[in-house]
Design a protein around this motif. Structure first.
Motif, PDB file in Angstrom:
ATOM      1  N   ARG A   4     -36.721 -27.017   6.879  1.00  0.00           N
ATOM      2  CA  ARG A   4     -37.894 -26.248   6.451  1.00  0.00           C
ATOM      3  C   ARG A   4     -38.037 -26.274   4.937  1.00  0.00           C
ATOM      4  NH1 ARG A   4     -36.142 -20.907   9.355  1.00  0.00           N
ATOM      5  NH2 ARG A   4     -34.216 -21.779   8.547  1.00  0.00           N
ATOM      6  N   ASP A   5     -36.925 -26.555   4.246  1.00  0.00           N
ATOM      7  CA  ASP A   5     -36.970 -26.499   2.778  1.00  0.00           C
ATOM      8  C   ASP A   5     -36.340 -27.745   2.152  1.00  0.00           C
ATOM      9  OD1 ASP A   5     -36.951 -25.911   0.143  1.00  0.00           O
ATOM     10  OD2 ASP A   5     -35.522 -24.245   0.281  1.00  0.00           O
ATOM     11  N   PRO A   6     -37.160 -28.782   1.942  1.00  0.00           N
ATOM     12  CA  PRO A   6     -36.614 -30.025   1.370  1.00  0.00           C
ATOM     13  C   PRO A   6     -36.070 -29.855  -0.046  1.00  0.00           C
ATOM     14  CG  PRO A   6     -38.766 -30.419   2.371  1.00  0.00           C
ATOM     15  CD  PRO A   6     -38.571 -28.933   2.316  1.00  0.00           C
ATOM     16  N   ASN A  17     -31.205 -33.384  18.142  1.00  0.00           N
ATOM     17  CA  ASN A  17     -31.704 -32.017  17.958  1.00  0.00           C
ATOM     18  C   ASN A  17     -30.513 -31.069  17.792  1.00  0.00           C
ATOM     19  OD1 ASN A  17     -32.806 -29.470  18.158  1.00  0.00           O
ATOM     20  ND2 ASN A  17     -34.172 -29.973  19.860  1.00  0.00           N
ATOM     21  N   VAL A  18     -30.420 -30.509  16.602  1.00  0.00           N
ATOM     22  CA  VAL A  18     -29.372 -29.510  16.362  1.00  0.00           C
ATOM     23  C   VAL A  18     -30.010 -28.222  15.848  1.00  0.00           C
ATOM     24  CG1 VAL A  18     -27.010 -30.354  16.163  1.00  0.00           C
ATOM     25  CG2 VAL A  18     -28.670 -31.165  14.557  1.00  0.00           C
ATOM     26  N   LEU A  19     -31.198 -27.941  16.373  1.00  0.00           N
ATOM     27  CA  LEU A  19     -31.846 -26.664  16.038  1.00  0.00           C
ATOM     28  C   LEU A  19     -31.145 -25.558  16.824  1.00  0.00           C
ATOM     29  CD1 LEU A  19     -35.548 -27.884  16.054  1.00  0.00           C
ATOM     30  CD2 LEU A  19     -34.261 -27.040  14.063  1.00  0.00           C
ATOM     31  N   GLY A  61     -31.364 -20.843  29.223  1.00  0.00           N
ATOM     32  CA  GLY A  61     -32.435 -21.501  28.461  1.00  0.00           C
ATOM     33  C   GLY A  61     -32.152 -22.986  28.297  1.00  0.00           C
ATOM     34  N   LYS A  62     -30.918 -23.312  27.937  1.00  0.00           N
ATOM     35  CA  LYS A  62     -30.576 -24.728  27.739  1.00  0.00           C
ATOM     36  C   LYS A  62     -30.786 -25.519  29.034  1.00  0.00           C
ATOM     37  CE  LYS A  62     -27.445 -24.688  23.765  1.00  0.00           C
ATOM     38  NZ  LYS A  62     -26.122 -24.961  23.205  1.00  0.00           N
ATOM     39  N   LYS A  63     -30.412 -24.908  30.166  1.00  0.00           N
ATOM     40  CA  LYS A  63     -30.576 -25.598  31.458  1.00  0.00           C
ATOM     41  C   LYS A  63     -32.056 -25.854  31.747  1.00  0.00           C
ATOM     42  CE  LYS A  63     -26.708 -23.949  34.143  1.00  0.00           C
ATOM     43  NZ  LYS A  63     -26.168 -23.006  35.053  1.00  0.00           N
TER      44      LYS A  63
END
Ligand SMILES: NC(=O)c1ccc[n+]([C@@H]2O[C@H](COP(=O)([O-])OP(=O)(O)OC[C@H]3O[C@@H](n4cnc5c(N)ncnc54)[C@H](OP(=O)(O)O)[C@@H]3O)[C@@H](O)[C@H]2O)c1
Length: 312
Positions: free
Chosen positions: A44-46, A81-83, A131-133
């Motif tokens: 979100r913040d480069p 994806n590591v959000l 949720g992940k499932k």
């Protein structure tokens, strides 16, 4: 270290400045750079110091805007994806859908924890894994074989087991030399260092992209940097730190299970992890370690002893 293949691919890391993402992005930008000449790190913040440090290493640092993510992923072969799971399920679903729409060839879901196929919390599912499932099932349905969607289950981060902050919450109090387990202290469980998760992801991506090896990569992959137990961690701590073998306290596993059942999914995440360890659901002894790192020829998995030595 080199992945020793001719694969040249583009990779994006969503959440690349995070607890796990930073290690994954670093491994891609260094040890696996030959296979991944383009590494796009989303944040979100480069302008943050972490983002700038990645830019200095040659990363393409891109502002994360979910509305324009599809365009920002143009030309990307592999998305990691590591959000965090703190994002709403709706937002996480939108991210997954966008990655599939982008045409990425390989997509790593934001998993990297318990193998929730075997961690059986039926009737008291925690939202983390429920949720992940759901998200994994939805994403695979959307991908319909066009994108290879991979879930990596790597159990608890090794750094968390040994950390002075989280370790005690998981029952590993190295400072006090007290080890508190639910169920037998000899119960085996897996734990994996974060950089090793990054290496495994990089190798799985290379294998999945290469038509001659792609069939060897399952949709759900278990890796285990180390298989250990509370008793092992206690013994290793004594050896490395030159202290007497610490106390092992055994708490009531059945009572923990009952309590979590009664809380119907509202119990704490760390308690669920401790239950999973006690039940043997975090024992990933059957894993794909040999596929990703045959005979440890590509790297040496970080051990509990290595991690304790770092903090010794
Ligand atoms: N096995 C284990 O022991 C373990 C432990 C922790 C996590 N995990 C799993 O690993 C995965 C990644 O978790 P993590 O802890 O590494 O994530 P994290 O550090 O909490 O977040 C990763 C990055 O996501 C970005 N981010 C945070 N909140 C956001 C928001 N509201 N909107 C958009 N971007 C946001 C941040 O980057 P910017 O600020 O640069 O945008 C952050 O650095 C998850 O699936 C998690 O369940 C496993």
């Amino acid at each position: 270290m080199s992945s020793s293949t001719s694969t040249k691919a583009t990779v994006a890391v969503l959440g690349g400045t995070g607890t796990l993402g930073e290690d994954i992005a670093t491994v891609l930008l260094t040890e696996f750079r030959e296979s991944f000449p383009t590494v796009r790190v989303f944040t979100r913040d480069p302008s943050s110091s972490k983002a700038q440090a990645f830019a200095k290493k040659g990363a393409d640092v891109v502002a994360l805007d979910i509305e324009s993510l599809e365009n920002a992923l143009a030309g990307i072969d592999v998305v990691v994806n590591v959000l965090p799971t703190s994002l709403s399920e709706e937002v996480r679903g939108k991210v997954n859908e966008t990655v599939i729409k982008s045409g990425a060839k390989v997509y790593f879901l934001s998993e990297f924890g318990l193998d929730h196929r075997i961690a059986d919390f039926t009737g008291y599912e925690h939202p983390e894994w429920a949720g992940k499932k759901r998200l994994a099932a939805e994403t695979r349905a959307l991908a319909q074989g066009k994108t290879k969607v991979i879930a990596v289950y790597s159990s608890v981060f090794l750094e968390f087991v040994v950390s002075s902050f989280l370790g005690p919450l998981l029952g590993f109090d190295l400072a006090k030399n007290v080890f508190t387990t639910y169920g037998p202290a000899t119960q085996k469980f897996a734990t994996t260092g974060k950089s090793d998760i990054g290496r495994a992801v990089a190798r799985l991506a290379v294998l999945a992209l290469d038509p001659s090896t792609s069939a060897s990569v399952s949709d759900e992959v278990r890796i285990a940097g180390a298989i250990t137990s509370y008793e092992d961690v206690r013994d290793i701590t004594a050896r490395v730190r030159g202290v007497p073998k610490g106390e092992i306290k055994v708490e009531d596993l059945a009572a923990l299970e009952q309590s979590l059942r009664e809380q119907k999914g509202k119990g704490g995440l760390l308690e669920y992890i401790r239950l999973a360890i006690g039940k043997g659901w975090a024992d990933l002894s059957e894993n794909a370690d040999e596929l990703v790192n045959p005979g440890q020829t590509l790297w040496k998995w970080k051990t509990v002893e290595d991690e304790i030595r770092i903090g010794a």
